[in-house]
Design a protein around this motif. Structure first.
Motif: not given
Length: 281
Positions: A261-265, A267, A178, A209, A211, A174
């Protein structure tokens, strides 16, 4: 990403066993194989039998050179293989041996059974292929030898340790997707040395996860884990003061390469905790 069905000749069913153990596949002519990219799903299909495995490419197709690892193929074409791609195993648990016509029906397309590789872009066909597999493997090797005995295959032991170090296969894959196959710090695209680095220490599945991970080259991963390299709140690389005159000097102040993708940035809170754990920072 694209999916592929790669055919294993009915005369050489043992080739899947060789491929699974060595995590590579050799071809004589690039053809469609030249379009395989890291992160692509590849389904090996034994002619006249059905699916035998689901893997994920970790490299693009590349030429086999004089120093490449030797393969163990046993067929009339031995010595004629010119190119190779590498992969990680997702699953070889196949409860039901599908027939080729089922794949054609699922995709609504006449895939060529005689072709060495079929490109699968139809969503229904991809769903059909995934549905044929049971248990998925997170790590290719579970049991790692801890002691050495004379005659032991140390290369195998090293490869198993590297597999574990890289991180669970599905999460590493993943991250490779990403981060477009590039180290977040150096930009290295050598997939073999890219690893899934935890930001917060691993304390169970809730920390597993995308992130909470960065895709890092192996040496950068080591520096990150040793708290000798961290990331600022402006997502720039920070090096421990005593490393700023070393060969890593160009990395200090460099902007982290983030996924599109910001969802994979990563944390930001996890990065802050990592930074705060570096006494020099």
């Amino acid at each position: 990403m694209t999916s592929w069905v790669v055919k294993i000749g009915k005369e050489t069913p043992e080739h899947w066993g060789f491929a699974r153990d060595d995590r590579l596949w050799d071809v004589r002519r690039p053809g469609f194989f030249g379009r395989i990219e890291p992160g692509d799903d590849v389904y090996f299909w034994l002619a006249k039998t059905g699916l035998v495995s689901w893997v994920r490419a970790t490299t693009s197709l590349y030429p086999i050179g004089p120093h490449s690892r030797p393969a163990r193929w046993v067929d009339n074409h031995l010595g004629q293989y010119t190119h190779r791609f590498e992969f990680e195993v997702i699953s070889d648990d196949v409860p039901h041996l599908a027939v080729w016509e089922e794949l054609r029906t699922a995709g609504g397309k006449k895939y060529a059974a005689q072709s060495p590789a079929n490109e699968i872009t139809e969503p229904n066909a991809e769903l059909f292929l995934r549905a044929q597999f049971g248990k998925q493997s997170d790590v290719a090797f579970v049991d790692v030898p801890v002691s050495y005995t004379p005659g032991a295959d140390m290369r195998e032991r090293a490869e198993r340790q590297i597999t574990l170090r890289r991180g669970q296969a599905r999460f590493r894959n993943r991250l490779i997707i990403a981060y477009a196959g590039k180290c977040a710090v150096t930009g290295s695209t050598v997939t073999s040395v890219l690893e899934a680095a935890h930001i917060d220490r691993y304390y169970g599945d809730h920390t597993n996860h995308v992130t909470n991970r960065l895709l890092l080259r192996s040496d950068i991963h080591t520096l990150f884990d040793l708290r000798l390299l961290t990331v600022s709140d402006a997502t720039t690389v920070l090096l421990a003061p005593w490393l700023r005159n070393s060969e890593y000097k160009p990395l200090h102040g460099k902007t982290l390469q983030l996924p599109d993708s910001s969802t994979a940035h990563p944390d930001t809170h996890a990065l802050a905790r990592h930074r705060e754990s570096c006494e020099w920072a």
